[in-house]
Scaffold this motif. Sequence first.
Motif, PDB file in Angstrom:
ATOM      1  N   PRO A 100       0.800  -1.237   0.000  1.00 38.17           N
ATOM      2  CA  PRO A 100       0.000   0.000   0.000  1.00 38.17           C
ATOM      3  C   PRO A 100       0.828   1.280   0.000  1.00 38.17           C
ATOM      4  N   TRP A 101       2.016   1.251   0.616  1.00 34.74           N
ATOM      5  CA  TRP A 101       2.810   2.479   0.722  1.00 34.74           C
ATOM      6  C   TRP A 101       3.964   2.536  -0.284  1.00 34.74           C
ATOM      7  N   ALA A 102       3.934   1.651  -1.292  1.00 36.45           N
ATOM      8  CA  ALA A 102       4.954   1.726  -2.347  1.00 36.45           C
ATOM      9  C   ALA A 102       4.875   3.100  -3.012  1.00 36.45           C
ATOM     10  N   MET A 103       6.032   3.634  -3.363  1.00 31.86           N
ATOM     11  CA  MET A 103       6.075   5.029  -3.812  1.00 31.86           C
ATOM     12  C   MET A 103       6.986   5.196  -5.022  1.00 31.86           C
ATOM     13  N   ILE A 104       6.580   6.054  -5.918  1.00 34.52           N
ATOM     14  CA  ILE A 104       7.397   6.392  -7.086  1.00 34.52           C
ATOM     15  C   ILE A 104       8.031   7.759  -6.848  1.00 34.52           C
ATOM     16  N   PHE A 105       9.350   7.791  -6.820  1.00 33.96           N
ATOM     17  CA  PHE A 105      10.080   9.035  -6.581  1.00 33.96           C
ATOM     18  C   PHE A 105      10.477   9.656  -7.923  1.00 33.96           C
ATOM     19  N   PRO A 106      10.362  10.965  -8.060  1.00 33.64           N
ATOM     20  CA  PRO A 106      10.557  11.609  -9.370  1.00 33.64           C
ATOM     21  C   PRO A 106      11.952  11.459  -9.954  1.00 33.64           C
ATOM     22  N   ASP A 107      12.977  11.364  -9.102  1.00 32.97           N
ATOM     23  CA  ASP A 107      14.345  11.289  -9.609  1.00 32.97           C
ATOM     24  C   ASP A 107      14.833   9.855  -9.818  1.00 32.97           C
ATOM     25  N   ALA A 108      14.014   8.871  -9.464  1.00 36.70           N
ATOM     26  CA  ALA A 108      14.408   7.480  -9.704  1.00 36.70           C
ATOM     27  C   ALA A 108      14.393   7.223 -11.205  1.00 36.70           C
ATOM     28  N   PRO A 109      15.481   6.706 -11.777  1.00 35.48           N
ATOM     29  CA  PRO A 109      15.577   6.586 -13.238  1.00 35.48           C
ATOM     30  C   PRO A 109      14.554   5.643 -13.859  1.00 35.48           C
ATOM     31  N   ASP A 110      14.152   4.594 -13.138  1.00 33.56           N
ATOM     32  CA  ASP A 110      13.243   3.615 -13.729  1.00 33.56           C
ATOM     33  C   ASP A 110      11.775   3.910 -13.463  1.00 33.56           C
ATOM     34  N   GLN A 111      11.490   4.846 -12.540  1.00 33.25           N
ATOM     35  CA  GLN A 111      10.119   5.218 -12.190  1.00 33.25           C
ATOM     36  C   GLN A 111       9.266   4.022 -11.775  1.00 33.25           C
ATOM     37  N   LEU A 112       9.877   3.115 -11.022  1.00 32.79           N
ATOM     38  CA  LEU A 112       9.180   1.954 -10.489  1.00 32.79           C
ATOM     39  C   LEU A 112       8.817   2.182  -9.025  1.00 32.79           C
ATOM     40  N   PRO A 113       7.769   1.512  -8.525  1.00 36.98           N
ATOM     41  CA  PRO A 113       7.392   1.665  -7.113  1.00 36.98           C
ATOM     42  C   PRO A 113       8.509   1.172  -6.196  1.00 36.98           C
ATOM     43  N   ARG A 114       8.820   1.969  -5.197  1.00 34.37           N
ATOM     44  CA  ARG A 114       9.924   1.651  -4.298  1.00 34.37           C
ATOM     45  C   ARG A 114       9.486   1.762  -2.836  1.00 34.37           C
ATOM     46  N   HIS A 115      10.307   1.194  -1.967  1.00 37.14           N
ATOM     47  CA  HIS A 115      10.099   1.341  -0.530  1.00 37.14           C
ATOM     48  C   HIS A 115      10.479   2.759  -0.111  1.00 37.14           C
ATOM     49  N   PRO A 116       9.634   3.444   0.668  1.00 40.80           N
ATOM     50  CA  PRO A 116      10.044   4.741   1.250  1.00 40.80           C
ATOM     51  C   PRO A 116      10.929   4.479   2.467  1.00 40.80           C
ATOM     52  N   SER A 117      12.133   4.009   2.201  1.00 43.61           N
ATOM     53  CA  SER A 117      13.013   3.544   3.280  1.00 43.61           C
ATOM     54  C   SER A 117      13.423   4.678   4.216  1.00 43.61           C
ATOM     55  N   GLN A 118      13.317   5.924   3.742  1.00 49.20           N
ATOM     56  CA  GLN A 118      13.625   7.046   4.641  1.00 49.20           C
ATOM     57  C   GLN A 118      12.667   7.042   5.837  1.00 49.20           C
ATOM     58  N   LEU A 119      11.391   6.680   5.592  1.00 48.13           N
ATOM     59  CA  LEU A 119      10.408   6.633   6.672  1.00 48.13           C
ATOM     60  C   LEU A 119      10.650   5.433   7.575  1.00 48.13           C
ATOM     61  N   TYR A 120      11.136   4.322   7.004  1.00 52.05           N
ATOM     62  CA  TYR A 120      11.496   3.177   7.843  1.00 52.05           C
ATOM     63  C   TYR A 120      12.595   3.582   8.822  1.00 52.05           C
ATOM     64  N   GLU A 121      13.593   4.312   8.300  1.00 53.26           N
ATOM     65  CA  GLU A 121      14.711   4.738   9.145  1.00 53.26           C
ATOM     66  C   GLU A 121      14.249   5.752  10.195  1.00 53.26           C
ATOM     67  N   ALA A 122      13.379   6.688   9.779  1.00 51.98           N
ATOM     68  CA  ALA A 122      12.873   7.668  10.734  1.00 51.98           C
ATOM     69  C   ALA A 122      12.117   6.982  11.864  1.00 51.98           C
ATOM     70  N   GLY A 123      11.387   5.912  11.532  1.00 52.31           N
ATOM     71  CA  GLY A 123      10.620   5.198  12.538  1.00 52.31           C
ATOM     72  C   GLY A 123      11.465   4.340  13.449  1.00 52.31           C
ATOM     73  N   LEU A 124      12.464   3.633  12.873  1.00 54.51           N
ATOM     74  CA  LEU A 124      13.266   2.701  13.666  1.00 54.51           C
ATOM     75  C   LEU A 124      14.454   3.385  14.335  1.00 54.51           C
ATOM     76  N   GLU A 125      15.273   4.098  13.548  1.00 52.89           N
ATOM     77  CA  GLU A 125      16.449   4.762  14.113  1.00 52.89           C
ATOM     78  C   GLU A 125      16.059   5.989  14.925  1.00 52.89           C
ATOM     79  N   GLY A 126      14.891   6.578  14.581  1.00 56.54           N
ATOM     80  CA  GLY A 126      14.462   7.786  15.259  1.00 56.54           C
ATOM     81  C   GLY A 126      13.429   7.539  16.336  1.00 56.54           C
ATOM     82  N   LEU A 127      12.167   7.415  15.931  1.00 55.70           N
ATOM     83  CA  LEU A 127      11.067   7.354  16.888  1.00 55.70           C
ATOM     84  C   LEU A 127      11.192   6.185  17.863  1.00 55.70           C
ATOM     85  N   LEU A 128      11.446   4.980  17.366  1.00 54.14           N
ATOM     86  CA  LEU A 128      11.551   3.826  18.253  1.00 54.14           C
ATOM     87  C   LEU A 128      12.678   4.002  19.267  1.00 54.14           C
TER      88      LEU A 128
END
Length: 299
Positions: A181-209
């Motif tokens: 559900p949260w797969a995301m297409i980032f504008p600068d990604a060369p292939d324009q394929l759905p990707r993991h928003p891993s920045q939010l994973y890091e913010a949640g685990l390395e930060g909030l948790l």
Amino acid sequence: MSLLTLAAAAAQAHEPIHWVDLGLKNYLFRIGSFELRWYSLAYLAGIVLGYWHLSRMIRSPGAPLAQRHVDDLFFYCTLGIILGGRLGYATFYTGGNTGIPSLWAHPTELLSLWHGGMSFHGGLIGVLLAMAWVSWRGGLNFVRVADYISVCVPFGMMFGRLANFVNGELWGRVVTNPNLPWAMIFPDAPDQLPRHPSQLYEAGLEGLLMIVIMLALFWKTHARFRPGLLVGVFTVGIGSARFFVEFFREPDAQLENFARETGLSMGQWLTIPLILLGLFMIARAIAKPALASGRPATA
């Protein structure tokens, strides 16, 4: 509602999110050619909040440092984050077989911080050196200073990763589950394929948790009276979170071959020693008796 309408709604439910549709921009405001970027504000917010919280922590019983030491740490750790992060990037992510000329051979580019390129591990080394300097100069116990600093670091980790997401940079790997559900297409990604928003994973685990864990340990337990326990938990937690998230984070383009050949990314290899060091610190802290001021008072 017809079956065709239901089918169309079901198909749209699994459409990837387009980052550009979120309406994010990488700056707070712009005056002429000057932009106040969120990434700069993230660094500032993490450092200022850490300074405020550390100043509050030292008012509790058993603090190993005074306000003047907090002021020194604020200054030198800021330098350590910036210089260490940049020099770490030059050391670990340029030169060799990365395909990027070594920044060490180009001093002008090395100083061009606005071009990007910061290393978490380099920033960590810079902070450790800053703490060692302040501890030595002030006659402080380095391990206990590290315990107190470790409680404040996750604030900056969370803000920094959120800023990465707002900038639309450091995106994750292409998703293997097309219905994520949260797969995301980032504008600068060369292939324009759905990707993991891993920045939010890091913010949640390395930060909030880690914020929740470290604050609970400091304010709700006697962990601060076992030298090395807090920094050990922090090191294991941050290292484990980073190791896990690297499975979803896109490797740096210049190090894709390295990750493919070794089975792990550069970030994961650099994180393994941190986890081992943290486990050693925890075991050592538990094996030794707690400081007298950390023992419950007797009637």
